[in-house]
Design an enzyme around this catalytic site. Sequence first.
Site, PDB file in Angstrom:
ATOM      1  N   TYR A   1      23.664  34.025   9.505  1.00  0.00           N
ATOM      2  CA  TYR A   1      23.570  33.457  10.848  1.00  0.00           C
ATOM      3  C   TYR A   1      23.893  31.960  10.816  1.00  0.00           C
ATOM      4  O   TYR A   1      24.593  31.447  11.695  1.00  0.00           O
ATOM      5  CB  TYR A   1      22.170  33.691  11.398  1.00  0.00           C
TER       6      TYR A   1
ATOM      7  N   SER B   1      22.880  27.153  18.232  1.00  0.00           N
ATOM      8  CA  SER B   1      21.545  27.312  17.657  1.00  0.00           C
ATOM      9  C   SER B   1      21.252  26.101  16.797  1.00  0.00           C
ATOM     10  O   SER B   1      22.175  25.409  16.340  1.00  0.00           O
ATOM     11  CB  SER B   1      21.496  28.577  16.790  1.00  0.00           C
TER      12      SER B   1
END
Length: 249
Positions: free
Chosen positions: A150, A137
């Site tokens: 995250y 990501s």
Amino acid sequence: MSQTPRTGTRTAVVTGASSGIGRATALRLAAAGHRVIAGARRTDRLAELARTPGIVCVPLDVTDQTSVDRFTEAVDRCDVLVNNAGGAIGTDAVADADIAAWQAMFDVNVLGVLRLTKALLPALIASGDGQVVTIGSIAAREPYRGGGGYNAAKHAVAALTRVLRIELLGAPVRVSQIDPGLVETEFSVNRFAGDTDAAARVYAGMTPLTADDIAEAVTWVVERPAHVNIDSMLVLARDQTSAQVVHRS
């Protein structure tokens, strides 16, 4: 220097294949001629995916070692492993962190990658032309407000991937990480615990990437000649330049 062409059908294992990037990747790889073994928790969606020629579906929960063991027992060959299973939970600040949510994010994003990679690495090496592609990501490169757990998990994934690349130097296995920015899938719906309005606001006024955009990137990386290793790839929509800098009309 000429390259020896690959022969025979390669087998690609894709995790988190019931939706989003995982499903799109399974479909793209199958269309490109790979035999695909797709794993995910949602067996009803796997049953639908299994209707596609070239795709075999096996239940898989990457957070459960017993499930991983059963899944890998069903994998008779592995030339490509696409570590896609993952996700985010909430947007709490570090000061308000939900420890259980952080643990869940680390379990699926980090330990899930570790469990599958460790289990299938012998088969990848034995294939003579193995490839590990991990879906990271932009959060693996750039921390952003509201993404603490995250961010931390995806930074750990990036470190794990880089270490694996270093450790496998000289072995017949390539290691790559693809880091998407905003991709409109169920990711945000899951992050906001089913709040579709909150999820829609993430993509409002801009044109995000699609799951198939990333699946196309995965397929391109996988199909490079064996001597070419795409170590990392950052893929953003034209409307996004960094984690929280987005042009909205």
